[in-house]
Design a protein around this motif. Sequence first.
Motif, PDB file in Angstrom:
ATOM      1  N   THR A  49       0.870  -1.172   0.000  1.00 58.37           N
ATOM      2  CA  THR A  49       0.000   0.000   0.000  1.00 58.37           C
ATOM      3  C   THR A  49       0.909   1.224   0.000  1.00 58.37           C
ATOM      4  OG1 THR A  49      -1.660  -1.173   1.284  1.00 58.37           O
ATOM      5  CG2 THR A  49      -1.813   1.229   1.254  1.00 58.37           C
TER       6      THR A  49
ATOM      7  N   ILE B  41       1.287  10.448  -6.861  1.00 53.50           N
ATOM      8  CA  ILE B  41       0.652   9.122  -6.773  1.00 53.50           C
ATOM      9  C   ILE B  41       0.136   8.684  -8.151  1.00 53.50           C
ATOM     10  CG2 ILE B  41      -1.483   8.030  -5.906  1.00 53.50           C
ATOM     11  CD1 ILE B  41       0.756   7.754  -3.915  1.00 53.50           C
ATOM     12  N   ASP B  42      -0.371   9.616  -8.934  1.00 51.30           N
ATOM     13  CA  ASP B  42      -0.822   9.267 -10.300  1.00 51.30           C
ATOM     14  C   ASP B  42       0.342   8.705 -11.112  1.00 51.30           C
ATOM     15  OD1 ASP B  42      -3.411   9.938 -10.009  1.00 51.30           O
ATOM     16  OD2 ASP B  42      -3.271  11.890 -11.030  1.00 51.30           O
TER      17      ASP B  42
ATOM     18  N   ARG C  23       1.215   5.232  -9.913  1.00 53.52           N
ATOM     19  CA  ARG C  23       0.225   4.248 -10.397  1.00 53.52           C
ATOM     20  C   ARG C  23       0.503   3.888 -11.857  1.00 53.52           C
ATOM     21  NH1 ARG C  23      -3.999   7.060  -9.287  1.00 53.52           N
ATOM     22  NH2 ARG C  23      -4.639   6.203  -7.293  1.00 53.52           N
ATOM     23  N   THR C  24       0.797   4.897 -12.656  1.00 59.82           N
ATOM     24  CA  THR C  24       1.089   4.659 -14.076  1.00 59.82           C
ATOM     25  C   THR C  24       2.332   3.781 -14.231  1.00 59.82           C
ATOM     26  OG1 THR C  24       0.133   6.788 -14.611  1.00 59.82           O
ATOM     27  CG2 THR C  24       1.570   5.842 -16.271  1.00 59.82           C
TER      28      THR C  24
ATOM     29  N   TYR D  29       1.544   0.191 -13.284  1.00 57.93           N
ATOM     30  CA  TYR D  29       0.757  -0.459 -14.329  1.00 57.93           C
ATOM     31  C   TYR D  29       1.670  -0.862 -15.489  1.00 57.93           C
ATOM     32  CZ  TYR D  29      -3.091  -1.520 -17.408  1.00 57.93           C
ATOM     33  OH  TYR D  29      -3.957  -2.182 -18.239  1.00 57.93           O
TER      34      TYR D  29
ATOM     35  N   ARG E 277       0.633  -5.764 -10.130  1.00 59.77           N
ATOM     36  CA  ARG E 277      -0.799  -5.727  -9.781  1.00 59.77           C
ATOM     37  C   ARG E 277      -1.007  -5.926  -8.277  1.00 59.77           C
ATOM     38  NH1 ARG E 277      -0.314  -4.061 -14.025  1.00 59.77           N
ATOM     39  NH2 ARG E 277      -1.208  -4.743 -16.011  1.00 59.77           N
TER      40      ARG E 277
ATOM     41  N   ASP F  52      -1.503  -1.033  -4.220  1.00 58.35           N
ATOM     42  CA  ASP F  52      -2.536  -0.018  -4.388  1.00 58.35           C
ATOM     43  C   ASP F  52      -2.060   1.307  -3.839  1.00 58.35           C
ATOM     44  OD1 ASP F  52      -3.386   0.242  -1.637  1.00 58.35           O
ATOM     45  OD2 ASP F  52      -4.325  -1.717  -1.878  1.00 58.35           O
ATOM     46  N   PHE F  53      -2.731   2.338  -4.303  1.00 62.17           N
ATOM     47  CA  PHE F  53      -2.259   3.699  -4.062  1.00 62.17           C
ATOM     48  C   PHE F  53      -3.338   4.508  -3.360  1.00 62.17           C
ATOM     49  CE2 PHE F  53      -0.044   1.966  -7.671  1.00 62.17           C
ATOM     50  CZ  PHE F  53       1.278   2.266  -7.381  1.00 62.17           C
TER      51      PHE F  53
END
Length: 278
Positions: free
Chosen positions: A69, A78-79, A82-83, A86, A91, A94-95
Motif C-alpha cells: 500500500t 501518486i498518479d 500508479r502509471t 501499471y 498488480r 494499491d495507491f
Amino acid sequence: MARPSIAETFNSTSSDFDLVTPFVWGPAGETLVARAQIALGDRVLDVCSGTGASALAAARVVGPDGHVTAVDIAAELIDRARTSAYAAGLRNIDFQVDDVTTLPGRGDSEYDALTCGFGVFFLPDMDDAVRRLLTLLRPGGRIAVAVWHDDALYDFTGAYFTEIARVTKTPPPPGPRAPSDGPPHPITRIDTEEKITAWLESIGAVEASASILELRIPRTDEFSWSMVLGSGLRGALTGMDADAIADVRAGFLQRLSDEGITEADCDTLIGVGQRPEN
Ligand SMILES: C[S@@+](CC[C@H](N)C(=O)[O-])C[C@H]1O[C@@H](n2cnc3c(N)ncnc32)[C@H](O)[C@@H]1O
C-alpha cells in the motif's frame, strides 16, 4: 504570498520528479527495501511514496502473494506511481492519496514492513507521527526510513538558497536542507547512524540500526536543476515569474561551478528497527 502546502509543493514537482529517480530516489528506494528485509509474501506499507521509488521496489520483491500500500499526500505524484506500476505489470500494489499522519489503524490487516524514503522529516510532529505508524505494523514487523546523511546536499542547497535570497530579497523558507536562524530542522535529530538509531529506539522500535548508502552524483547543469525542480527544493520557487526563476537557475549553476562543487553529495542514511514482539 502564502507558503505553499506540502501537497502543493510536491504536486508542482510531478513533471520533474522522475528525472531524479535514476540518480537518487531509485537507488535509495531499492536499498531501503533491501535493508527492510522485505521478502516474498510480505504486506508492506510505504508512506510518503512520491512516484513510488521504494513502493514499486517493494512490490517487485513481495511477489503476487504479497501486497504493497503506497500513500502520499500529493495526488499528482501518486498518479505517476500508479502509471509506472501499471506499465511494469505490478498488480500487487494499491495507491492512496492521504496524509500519513492521520492514517487510521487497520487491526485486521497489519503490515510486515513499513518503508519511508525521505519523508519523515516533512511530518509536522515527526516523533508522534512515526510512533503512530509503528502501531500499524504487526508485532515484530520492520520499519525502515531513508533520510539525508549528515552534510548531504548542504553545499549544493547552500548555493541554491543563496540565489533564492538574492533574487527574492527575502530569507529562504524553512526546509530540511535550508539554512535557518531559527530552531534546527527536525532532520538534524536523525542525520547520523547514532542519532537515527537512538531516535528509532526513543519512539518505541527495537533492534534499531543504521547504515549509509553513498550516492555521489557528478555535477552537471541538467542534474543540478532537475534536483531542484524534482524535489521539495522547488517550493522556494513558488510565486516567482519565469524571469526570476531563470535568474535563480543561472546564478545557482554559476555558483556551483565557481565554488568548485564537482558532485552532489546525496549520501543517504537508512535506519531500520522493529515493532516489539509484544
Ligand atoms: C522527497 S519526497 C520522497 C518520495 C519518495 N519516497 C522517494 O523516495 O522518491 C517526499 C514525499 O513526502 C510526501 N509527504 C510529505 N508529507 C506528507 C504527509 N503528511 N502525508 C503523506 N505524504 C507526505 C510528499 O508529498 C513527497 O511525495
